[in-house]
Write a protein that holds these residues in place. Structure first.
Motif, short mmCIF file in Angstrom:
data_model
loop_
_atom_site.label_atom_id
_atom_site.label_comp_id
_atom_site.label_asym_id
_atom_site.label_seq_id
_atom_site.Cartn_x
_atom_site.Cartn_y
_atom_site.Cartn_z
N MET A 50 0.85 -1.16 0.00
CA MET A 50 0.00 0.00 0.00
C MET A 50 0.90 1.23 0.00
O MET A 50 1.94 1.24 0.65
N ASN A 51 0.49 2.28 -0.71
CA ASN A 51 1.20 3.55 -0.70
C ASN A 51 0.31 4.61 -0.07
O ASN A 51 -0.88 4.68 -0.38
N ILE A 52 0.89 5.43 0.79
CA ILE A 52 0.18 6.56 1.36
C ILE A 52 1.11 7.77 1.33
O ILE A 52 2.33 7.63 1.40
N THR A 53 0.52 8.95 1.18
CA THR A 53 1.29 10.19 1.19
C THR A 53 0.68 11.11 2.23
O THR A 53 -0.54 11.31 2.25
N GLY A 54 1.53 11.66 3.09
CA GLY A 54 1.04 12.54 4.13
C GLY A 54 2.16 13.39 4.70
O GLY A 54 3.30 13.36 4.24
N ARG A 55 1.82 14.15 5.72
CA ARG A 55 2.75 15.07 6.35
C ARG A 55 3.13 14.55 7.74
O ARG A 55 2.25 14.15 8.51
N VAL A 56 4.43 14.55 8.04
CA VAL A 56 4.92 14.09 9.34
C VAL A 56 4.41 15.04 10.41
O VAL A 56 4.53 16.26 10.28
N THR A 57 3.82 14.50 11.49
CA THR A 57 3.19 15.34 12.52
C THR A 57 4.14 15.77 13.63
O THR A 57 3.85 16.73 14.34
N ALA A 58 5.25 15.06 13.81
CA ALA A 58 6.24 15.40 14.83
C ALA A 58 7.56 14.74 14.44
O ALA A 58 7.57 13.78 13.67
N ASP A 59 8.67 15.25 14.95
CA ASP A 59 9.97 14.67 14.63
C ASP A 59 10.01 13.19 15.00
O ASP A 59 9.48 12.79 16.05
N ALA A 60 10.61 12.39 14.13
CA ALA A 60 10.70 10.95 14.36
C ALA A 60 11.54 10.63 15.59
O ALA A 60 12.46 11.37 15.95
N GLN A 61 11.23 9.51 16.23
CA GLN A 61 11.93 9.04 17.42
C GLN A 61 12.57 7.69 17.12
O GLN A 61 11.93 6.82 16.52
N VAL A 62 13.82 7.51 17.54
CA VAL A 62 14.52 6.25 17.37
C VAL A 62 14.48 5.50 18.70
O VAL A 62 14.78 6.06 19.74
N ARG A 63 14.07 4.21 18.64
CA ARG A 63 14.00 3.38 19.83
C ARG A 63 14.79 2.10 19.61
O ARG A 63 14.76 1.53 18.52
N ASN A 64 15.47 1.66 20.66
CA ASN A 64 16.12 0.35 20.65
C ASN A 64 15.15 -0.65 21.26
O ASN A 64 14.61 -0.42 22.33
N VAL A 65 14.96 -1.76 20.55
CA VAL A 65 14.07 -2.80 21.05
C VAL A 65 14.88 -4.07 21.26
O VAL A 65 16.08 -4.09 21.03
N SER A 66 14.26 -5.13 21.69
CA SER A 66 14.98 -6.36 22.01
C SER A 66 15.78 -6.89 20.82
O SER A 66 15.51 -6.55 19.67
#
Length: 125
Positions: A1-17
């Motif tokens: 699926m393709n979607i186009t939109g506007r980022v609502t807030a700065d992206a966050q990087v998380r470390n997971v298991s």
């Protein structure tokens, strides 16, 4: 699926298991339509997005950036601490394409060429 939109807030990087890193961000997609009475109805849909391939992409996913995403959508539902039901849309992103206004657009230059006046313009003006 393709979607186009506007980022609502700065992206966050998380470390997971298992030493994996995910970039989380959300986008808003605006849509409008006319109802039976002829009134224009504005509607905004929000997607919570996850990108697993590279944390470096978080640098360009800043608030207001327009992006085109390719991936898979899924819905989720939960009951909040207030007892009210909630629902949301997740989008697991496999590709990200910037649309205008990005940092890459600043360095674009017009192509130059050697024009000795030999070109013939077929336009009448």
């Amino acid at each position: 699926m393709n979607i186009t939109g506007r980022v609502t807030a700065d992206a966050q990087v998380r470390n997971v298991s298992n030493s994996k890193t995910v970039v989380n961000f959300s986008i808003a997609i605006n849509d409008s339509y006319k109802n039976k009475a002829g009134e224009r109805i504005e509607q905004t849909t929000y997607f919570d997005c996850a990108y697993w391939l590279s944390p470096k992409v978080a640098q360009i996913l800043t608030k207001g950036t327009v992006v085109e995403l390719t991936g898979k959508v899924s819905a989720r539902a939960w009951t909040g601490s207030d007892g009210q039901p909630h629902a949301g849309l997740n989008f697991n992103t496999s590709q990200i394409k910037l649309h205008g206004g990005g940092k890459k657009a600043e360095g674009v230059q017009a192509p130059t060429g050697n024009n000795n006046g030999d070109t013939k313009d077929d336009l009448p003006f």
